[in-house]
Design a protein around this motif. Structure first.
Motif, PDB file in Angstrom:
ATOM      1  N   SER A 310       0.844  -1.202   0.000  1.00  0.00           N
ATOM      2  CA  SER A 310       0.000   0.000   0.000  1.00  0.00           C
ATOM      3  C   SER A 310       0.876   1.248   0.000  1.00  0.00           C
ATOM      4  CB  SER A 310      -0.932  -0.005   1.213  1.00  0.00           C
ATOM      5  OG  SER A 310      -0.211  -0.223   2.414  1.00  0.00           O
ATOM      6  N   ASP A 311       0.235   2.401  -0.017  1.00  0.00           N
ATOM      7  CA  ASP A 311       0.974   3.662  -0.128  1.00  0.00           C
ATOM      8  C   ASP A 311       0.289   4.725   0.723  1.00  0.00           C
ATOM      9  OD1 ASP A 311       2.821   5.529  -0.957  1.00  0.00           O
ATOM     10  OD2 ASP A 311       1.769   6.016  -2.814  1.00  0.00           O
ATOM     11  N   ASP A 312       0.454   4.613   2.048  1.00  0.00           N
ATOM     12  CA  ASP A 312      -0.147   5.584   2.960  1.00  0.00           C
ATOM     13  C   ASP A 312       0.504   6.947   2.822  1.00  0.00           C
ATOM     14  OD1 ASP A 312      -2.199   4.439   4.933  1.00  0.00           O
ATOM     15  OD2 ASP A 312      -0.654   2.889   4.966  1.00  0.00           O
ATOM     16  N   ASN A 313      -0.272   7.987   3.077  1.00  0.00           N
ATOM     17  CA  ASN A 313       0.264   9.340   3.172  1.00  0.00           C
ATOM     18  C   ASN A 313       0.715   9.561   4.609  1.00  0.00           C
ATOM     19  OD1 ASN A 313       0.860  12.036   3.190  1.00  0.00           O
ATOM     20  ND2 ASN A 313      -1.236  12.741   2.786  1.00  0.00           N
ATOM     21  N   TYR A 314       2.007   9.432   4.851  1.00  0.00           N
ATOM     22  CA  TYR A 314       2.518   9.496   6.218  1.00  0.00           C
ATOM     23  C   TYR A 314       2.226  10.827   6.897  1.00  0.00           C
ATOM     24  CZ  TYR A 314       5.283   5.405   4.753  1.00  0.00           C
ATOM     25  OH  TYR A 314       5.690   4.188   4.277  1.00  0.00           O
ATOM     26  N   LEU A 315       2.252  11.902   6.123  1.00  0.00           N
ATOM     27  CA  LEU A 315       2.123  13.239   6.710  1.00  0.00           C
ATOM     28  C   LEU A 315       0.760  13.473   7.372  1.00  0.00           C
ATOM     29  CD1 LEU A 315       3.910  15.415   3.992  1.00  0.00           C
ATOM     30  CD2 LEU A 315       4.841  14.487   6.121  1.00  0.00           C
ATOM     31  N   LYS A 316      -0.257  12.730   6.942  1.00  0.00           N
ATOM     32  CA  LYS A 316      -1.577  12.941   7.549  1.00  0.00           C
ATOM     33  C   LYS A 316      -1.657  12.370   8.966  1.00  0.00           C
ATOM     34  CE  LYS A 316      -4.310   8.929   6.028  1.00  0.00           C
ATOM     35  NZ  LYS A 316      -5.472   8.503   5.229  1.00  0.00           N
ATOM     36  N   TYR A 317      -0.606  11.627   9.381  1.00  0.00           N
ATOM     37  CA  TYR A 317      -0.589  11.051  10.726  1.00  0.00           C
ATOM     38  C   TYR A 317       0.293  11.841  11.691  1.00  0.00           C
ATOM     39  CZ  TYR A 317      -2.748   7.022   8.460  1.00  0.00           C
ATOM     40  OH  TYR A 317      -3.604   6.205   7.761  1.00  0.00           O
ATOM     41  N   LYS A 318       0.700  13.056  11.302  1.00  0.00           N
ATOM     42  CA  LYS A 318       1.542  13.873  12.177  1.00  0.00           C
ATOM     43  C   LYS A 318       0.792  14.230  13.458  1.00  0.00           C
ATOM     44  CE  LYS A 318       4.735  16.528  10.663  1.00  0.00           C
ATOM     45  NZ  LYS A 318       5.531  17.631  10.099  1.00  0.00           N
ATOM     46  N   PRO A 319       1.484  14.336  14.586  1.00  0.00           N
ATOM     47  CA  PRO A 319       0.830  14.598  15.881  1.00  0.00           C
ATOM     48  C   PRO A 319      -0.064  15.829  15.898  1.00  0.00           C
ATOM     49  CG  PRO A 319       3.130  14.013  16.204  1.00  0.00           C
ATOM     50  CD  PRO A 319       2.935  14.155  14.727  1.00  0.00           C
ATOM     51  N   GLU A 320       0.372  16.901  15.241  1.00  0.00           N
ATOM     52  CA  GLU A 320      -0.403  18.149  15.289  1.00  0.00           C
ATOM     53  C   GLU A 320      -1.754  18.040  14.586  1.00  0.00           C
ATOM     54  OE1 GLU A 320       3.011  18.951  12.233  1.00  0.00           O
ATOM     55  OE2 GLU A 320       2.693  17.815  14.093  1.00  0.00           O
ATOM     56  N   ASN A 321      -1.933  16.983  13.793  1.00  0.00           N
ATOM     57  CA  ASN A 321      -3.227  16.787  13.143  1.00  0.00           C
ATOM     58  C   ASN A 321      -4.275  16.208  14.092  1.00  0.00           C
ATOM     59  OD1 ASN A 321      -2.077  17.662  10.744  1.00  0.00           O
ATOM     60  ND2 ASN A 321      -1.600  15.609  10.030  1.00  0.00           N
ATOM     61  N   PHE A 322      -3.844  15.771  15.271  1.00  0.00           N
ATOM     62  CA  PHE A 322      -4.760  15.098  16.190  1.00  0.00           C
ATOM     63  C   PHE A 322      -4.810  15.711  17.579  1.00  0.00           C
ATOM     64  CE2 PHE A 322      -3.129  12.100  13.059  1.00  0.00           C
ATOM     65  CZ  PHE A 322      -4.310  11.658  12.485  1.00  0.00           C
ATOM     66  N   THR A 323      -3.881  16.633  17.881  1.00  0.00           N
ATOM     67  CA  THR A 323      -3.913  17.291  19.190  1.00  0.00           C
ATOM     68  C   THR A 323      -3.255  18.661  19.096  1.00  0.00           C
ATOM     69  OG1 THR A 323      -3.317  17.097  21.526  1.00  0.00           O
ATOM     70  CG2 THR A 323      -1.710  16.295  19.938  1.00  0.00           C
ATOM     71  N   HIS A 324      -3.745  19.577  19.926  1.00  0.00           N
ATOM     72  CA  HIS A 324      -3.124  20.898  20.047  1.00  0.00           C
ATOM     73  C   HIS A 324      -2.390  21.022  21.382  1.00  0.00           C
ATOM     74  CE1 HIS A 324      -5.089  22.210  16.411  1.00  0.00           C
ATOM     75  NE2 HIS A 324      -6.269  21.876  16.889  1.00  0.00           N
ATOM     76  N   GLU A 325      -2.359  19.930  22.124  1.00  0.00           N
ATOM     77  CA  GLU A 325      -1.680  19.936  23.416  1.00  0.00           C
ATOM     78  C   GLU A 325      -0.176  20.049  23.205  1.00  0.00           C
ATOM     79  OE1 GLU A 325      -1.317  17.145  27.444  1.00  0.00           O
ATOM     80  OE2 GLU A 325      -2.675  16.569  25.821  1.00  0.00           O
ATOM     81  N   LYS A 326       0.475  20.832  24.057  1.00  0.00           N
ATOM     82  CA  LYS A 326       1.918  21.009  23.996  1.00  0.00           C
ATOM     83  C   LYS A 326       2.570  20.133  25.069  1.00  0.00           C
ATOM     84  CE  LYS A 326       1.764  24.049  20.713  1.00  0.00           C
ATOM     85  NZ  LYS A 326       2.248  23.703  19.352  1.00  0.00           N
ATOM     86  N   PHE A 327       3.496  19.299  24.648  1.00  0.00           N
ATOM     87  CA  PHE A 327       4.185  18.415  25.579  1.00  0.00           C
ATOM     88  C   PHE A 327       5.594  18.953  25.788  1.00  0.00           C
ATOM     89  CE2 PHE A 327       1.001  15.897  23.373  1.00  0.00           C
ATOM     90  CZ  PHE A 327       0.334  15.314  24.432  1.00  0.00           C
ATOM     91  N   LEU A 328       5.743  19.758  26.818  1.00  0.00           N
ATOM     92  CA  LEU A 328       7.021  20.387  27.106  1.00  0.00           C
ATOM     93  C   LEU A 328       7.805  19.538  28.098  1.00  0.00           C
ATOM     94  CD1 LEU A 328       5.827  24.091  27.441  1.00  0.00           C
ATOM     95  CD2 LEU A 328       6.764  22.947  25.427  1.00  0.00           C
ATOM     96  N   SER A 329       9.042  19.241  27.748  1.00  0.00           N
ATOM     97  CA  SER A 329       9.886  18.453  28.631  1.00  0.00           C
ATOM     98  C   SER A 329      11.325  18.794  28.327  1.00  0.00           C
ATOM     99  CB  SER A 329       9.640  16.959  28.423  1.00  0.00           C
ATOM    100  OG  SER A 329      10.477  16.197  29.255  1.00  0.00           O
ATOM    101  N   LYS A 330      12.142  18.837  29.349  1.00  0.00           N
ATOM    102  CA  LYS A 330      13.553  19.139  29.102  1.00  0.00           C
ATOM    103  C   LYS A 330      14.225  17.948  28.413  1.00  0.00           C
ATOM    104  CE  LYS A 330      15.452  17.549  33.543  1.00  0.00           C
ATOM    105  NZ  LYS A 330      16.210  17.954  34.739  1.00  0.00           N
ATOM    106  N   GLY A 331      15.268  18.259  27.688  1.00  0.00           N
ATOM    107  CA  GLY A 331      15.999  17.197  27.017  1.00  0.00           C
ATOM    108  C   GLY A 331      15.535  16.937  25.594  1.00  0.00           C
TER     109      GLY A 331
END
Length: 511
Positions: A310-331
């Motif tokens: 198959s030939d999925d469009n990988y870019l449509k599965y990016k995190p920002e497409n499913f959440t606006h939450e910011k995950f801030l962590s050091k490192g």
């Protein structure tokens, strides 16, 4: 469960009988030439010499070469025949081309942020160099804005995984070497069935060899009846072929693009101590939330599309497409994969980079210790240079012959200031490195030749995240449950046992 076990035994028996028949046919054909033995032996010797030159000029690890060269030279008729049938670690040309195309797509989908890499370089040039290696050869970027949580033992990972699966709204991707019906998998399966009914895209990949004794034949059809999309990696066919060498040993879960799990924990009850096989099972995984999960998503989809054509469009599965939450962590967090098709030992090199850059300590958990001369030498040099090198291995092994090879390293390591411990309560399956309170790697990559050279693997390279310190603390806590192996204990081993371990070690790359 009894019915499944019965069918699995029957399937395995059929496979072994079929393979035994093929081996018998090979021996039978060879023995037919007994009247022309001298001529046949000379021809086999010539072919064997050609094979030896071919192996020597290949790109495989020297230890792997020796493991094949010895039987070819000692028994040219049989050794050469089996190398022609079973040697090598590559898929067919058509499959290699398919995977190459998937890797190009992976490279174009995973784009490194220059700002992130430059910030890492300003903090630590050595760390940047290690990260650039992973980026250049595994096509996997490094990220900030990612939360990580170290999970150990398997019961902790199981609880977290169930929590996150229940929250899924868009898709669930699971890729595991082993799936086995029982408390762990049945609990997850019930959630997956509910999620399918809610419109969630659920996909599962499992390795056929990993599950040959765990699941009934054609189990993927049962999952499809539930609405779960399922694919089997490299189906185990009863033929002597080098296709058996390459397995999907990864353990990946991705939920809605921004939640991911990886590590050493498969979906079977021994991993959460719901049943006991080799004493207490000590394992480890990591929870990842945020931007870095996209690496895991693309890793899964490259294998899925490879199997599924198959030939999925990988870019449509990016995190920002499913959440606006910011995950801030050091490192910094850099999930990466390791494939036997890229002719680059990524997993081993990542480990070697950590060993060579260590200043204060190197703490390693590994179920198997079957390494080449390069890594053994690097560990010894680090220990001789004053670095505190400690390695924890199982006390109760899952495979006696592999554990025998592991023990064969104890004497030389301890003589060179490396501290060896065995996990007394049972079997340690964690695959973790932690170095100097700064770096860590956790994933599916064992310290053995199959993991380092033949299998599809994955890991997470971590720099200055809170999970690095959690991993360190867990290692030190685990030492309290271990027995340290002394030099005197190694020297008191009977010569017969030492000899047996030496022979096994010679052929360890083929185990």
């Amino acid at each position: 469960m009894k019915k499944i076990y019965k069918h699995s035994i029957q399937r395995l028996a059929f496979l072994f009988i079929t393979l035994a028949i093929q081996i018998y046919i090979i021996f039978f054909i060879i023995l037919q030439f007994k009247d022309y033995f001298l001529h046949f032996y000379i021809i086999s010797l010539i072919i064997g010499c050609i094979l030896v030159f071919y192996i020597l000029n290949g790109k495989s690890n020297p230890s792997y070469k020796i493991a094949w060269i010895v039987p070819i030279l000692i028994l040219p008729i049989f050794g050469g025949t089996f190398y022609l049938i079973y040697g090598g670690n590559k898929l067919k040309k058509r499959e290699k081309k398919k995977m190459k195309n998937q890797n190009k797509k992976m490279e174009s989908s995973l784009i490194q942020s220059n700002d992130v890499m430059n910030r890492l370089g300003r903090e630590n040039e050595y760390a940047k160099n290690q990260s650039l290696y992973i980026l250049n050869y595994a096509n996997c970027p490094i990220y900030e804005n990612t939360y990580t949580e170290y999970l150990s033992p398997g019961e902790v990972k199981f609880k977290k995984l169930v929590e996150e699966l229940k929250k899924a709204k868009h898709f669930i991707f699971l890729e595991y070497f082993i799936i086995e019906e029982g408390i762990m998998w049945n609990t997850i399966l019930e959630i997956l069935k509910k999620k399918v009914k809610q419109g969630v895209d659920v996909r599962v990949i499992y390795d056929d060899v990993g599950c040959v004794m765990k699941l009934p034949y054609k189990y993927e059809n049962q999952l499809k009846r539930y609405g779960i999309k399922c694919r089997v990696f490299n189906p185990f066919v009863p033929l002597l072929t080098n296709r058996l060498n390459n397995r999907d040993h990864r353990k990946i879960a991705v939920i809605d693009g921004y939640v991911g799990f990886m590590g050493g924990i498969n979906l079977a009850d021994e991993y959460i101590n719901a049943c006991e096989k080799y004493g207490h099972w000590k394992d480890a995984a990591i929870l990842i939330k945020g931007e870095a999960v996209f690496n895991l998503t693309v890793m899964f989809l490259t294998i899925w599309d490879f199997i599924n054509n198959s030939d999925d469009n990988y870019l449509k599965y990016k995190p920002e497409n499913f959440t606006h939450e910011k995950f801030l962590s050091k490192g910094y967090v850099q999930p990466f994969d390791d494939s036997p098709l890229v002719n680059e030992p990524i997993g081993e090199t990542v480990y070697l980079n950590l060993i060579n850059k260590a200043k204060r300590y190197i703490y390693i958990n590994t179920p198997y210790l079957i390494i080449d001369n390069e890594m053994a030498t690097a560990l010894k040099i680090a220990a001789k240079s004053g670095v505190d090198v400690r390695i924890v291995t199982p006390h109760i092994p899952d495979k006696w012959f592999v554990h025998a090879v592991t023990k064969s390293y104890y004497h030389s390591f301890i003589k060179n200031n490396i501290k060896i411990y065995e996990y007394t309560p049972g079997f340690i399956h964690s695959k973790t490195f932690v170095v100097d309170d700064e770096y860590a790697v956790i994933g599916s990559i064992n310290l053995d030749f199959r993991s380092l050279y033949l299998h599809f693997e994955c890991g997470a390279w971590l720099y200055k995240t809170d999970s690095v310190l959690k991993l360190r603390d867990d290692f030190l806590d685990t030492l309290r449950l271990c027995q340290q192996i002394s030099l005197e204990e190694c020297e008191n081993v009977k010569w017969v046992v030492k000899f047996g371990r030496t022979i096994l070690r010679l052929f360890s790359p083929l185990l």
